[in-house]
Design a protein around this motif. Structure first.
Motif, mmCIF file in Angstrom:
data_model
loop_
_atom_site.group_PDB
_atom_site.id
_atom_site.type_symbol
_atom_site.label_atom_id
_atom_site.label_comp_id
_atom_site.label_asym_id
_atom_site.label_seq_id
_atom_site.Cartn_x
_atom_site.Cartn_y
_atom_site.Cartn_z
ATOM 1 N N LYS A 64 40.451 43.531 36.958
ATOM 2 C CA LYS A 64 41.200 43.321 38.195
ATOM 3 C C LYS A 64 41.604 44.649 38.817
ATOM 4 O O LYS A 64 41.478 44.844 40.028
ATOM 5 C CB LYS A 64 42.440 42.461 37.925
ATOM 6 C CG LYS A 64 42.105 41.049 37.528
ATOM 7 C CD LYS A 64 43.340 40.255 37.219
ATOM 8 C CE LYS A 64 42.973 38.859 36.757
ATOM 9 N NZ LYS A 64 44.123 38.046 36.422
ATOM 10 N N VAL A 65 42.070 45.573 37.979
ATOM 11 C CA VAL A 65 42.456 46.899 38.473
ATOM 12 C C VAL A 65 41.242 47.614 39.061
ATOM 13 O O VAL A 65 41.311 48.196 40.147
ATOM 14 C CB VAL A 65 43.097 47.738 37.337
ATOM 15 C CG1 VAL A 65 43.254 49.189 37.748
ATOM 16 C CG2 VAL A 65 44.444 47.163 36.942
ATOM 17 N N GLY A 66 40.120 47.556 38.382
ATOM 18 C CA GLY A 66 38.908 48.215 38.861
ATOM 19 C C GLY A 66 38.397 47.628 40.161
ATOM 20 O O GLY A 66 38.007 48.364 41.081
ATOM 21 N N ALA A 67 38.391 46.317 40.274
ATOM 22 C CA ALA A 67 37.910 45.667 41.494
ATOM 23 C C ALA A 67 38.828 45.972 42.676
ATOM 24 O O ALA A 67 38.357 46.244 43.786
ATOM 25 C CB ALA A 67 37.810 44.158 41.277
ATOM 26 N N TYR A 98 39.309 35.170 38.600
ATOM 27 C CA TYR A 98 40.039 35.274 39.862
ATOM 28 C C TYR A 98 41.242 36.184 39.707
ATOM 29 O O TYR A 98 41.958 36.111 38.709
ATOM 30 C CB TYR A 98 40.543 33.899 40.314
ATOM 31 C CG TYR A 98 39.453 32.963 40.764
ATOM 32 C CD1 TYR A 98 39.008 32.983 42.075
ATOM 33 C CD2 TYR A 98 38.879 32.057 39.882
ATOM 34 C CE1 TYR A 98 38.005 32.127 42.510
ATOM 35 C CE2 TYR A 98 37.880 31.197 40.299
ATOM 36 C CZ TYR A 98 37.447 31.237 41.614
ATOM 37 O OH TYR A 98 36.462 30.397 42.031
ATOM 38 N N ILE A 99 41.493 37.029 40.710
ATOM 39 C CA ILE A 99 42.725 37.812 40.746
ATOM 40 C C ILE A 99 43.866 36.868 41.110
ATOM 41 O O ILE A 99 44.924 36.878 40.498
ATOM 42 C CB ILE A 99 42.598 38.984 41.743
ATOM 43 C CG1 ILE A 99 41.537 39.963 41.230
ATOM 44 C CG2 ILE A 99 43.938 39.684 41.923
ATOM 45 C CD1 ILE A 99 41.200 41.079 42.173
ATOM 46 N N ILE A 100 43.618 36.032 42.131
ATOM 47 C CA ILE A 100 44.534 34.960 42.499
ATOM 48 C C ILE A 100 43.711 33.680 42.457
ATOM 49 O O ILE A 100 42.672 33.586 43.110
ATOM 50 C CB ILE A 100 45.127 35.174 43.907
ATOM 51 C CG1 ILE A 100 45.925 36.475 43.939
ATOM 52 C CG2 ILE A 100 46.006 33.996 44.295
ATOM 53 C CD1 ILE A 100 46.408 36.849 45.304
ATOM 54 N N ILE A 119 37.601 38.811 44.620
ATOM 55 C CA ILE A 119 38.612 39.539 45.383
ATOM 56 C C ILE A 119 39.294 38.538 46.326
ATOM 57 O O ILE A 119 38.608 37.801 47.033
ATOM 58 C CB ILE A 119 37.954 40.663 46.230
ATOM 59 C CG1 ILE A 119 37.083 41.557 45.374
ATOM 60 C CG2 ILE A 119 38.991 41.447 47.008
ATOM 61 C CD1 ILE A 119 37.803 42.450 44.443
ATOM 62 N N PRO A 120 40.632 38.520 46.391
ATOM 63 C CA PRO A 120 41.295 37.527 47.240
ATOM 64 C C PRO A 120 41.402 37.915 48.711
ATOM 65 O O PRO A 120 41.893 37.136 49.511
ATOM 66 C CB PRO A 120 42.690 37.429 46.619
ATOM 67 C CG PRO A 120 42.916 38.755 46.011
ATOM 68 C CD PRO A 120 41.571 39.219 45.533
#
Length: 131
Positions: A64-67, A98-100, A119-120
């Motif tokens: 998530k941090v990388g994306a 999913y991030i969100i 990515i949201p």
């Protein structure tokens, strides 16, 4: 640091001051759309990439941090990440896609394929960073 302002958060940290790295990981972990959107500006202020990597690894948020880093690089000027840390983030294994939950982008499909995470944000969500 962000052009997108947030409401006051009731959580208080006593005894120490939060670093930018800790703030970014907490924002991503919160799972709130506006908080994560505002936190993208923090990528320009990170000085200790290894601390960010360690904190993301503890909370299992590495992909998530990388994306989100790659998304932030597209819209704002950010500091460059160390190659070793970048590859470590890219090779991480995460169960959540999913991030969100339930939100995915129409504009950042190449980042989604590279990181295998959704990515949201769309480009229209990030227009405040262009001002």
């Amino acid at each position: 640091y962000s052009p997108i302002k947030l409401r006051a958060i009731k959580t208080r940290i006593v005894g120490k001051k939060l670093t930018i790295e800790e703030t970014l990981v907490r924002a991503i972990d919160s799972g709130e759309f506006r908080t994560i959107l505002a936190a993208l500006a923090l990528f320009n202020h990170i000085k200790n990439w290894s601390l960010l990597y360690k904190l993301a690894k503890e909370r299992n948020l590495m992909k998530k941090v990388g994306a989100l880093y790659d998304t932030a690089r597209r819209i704002i000027k950010t500091r460059k990440i160390n190659k070793k840390i970048y590859n470590g983030l890219l090779q991480a294994k995460e169960k959540e896609k999913y991030i969100i939950k339930g939100l995915s982008s129409k504009d950042y499909n190449d980042i989604e394929k590279k990181w295998k995470i959704y990515i949201p944000f769309n480009k229209s969500d990030l227009w405040r960073y262009k001002e």
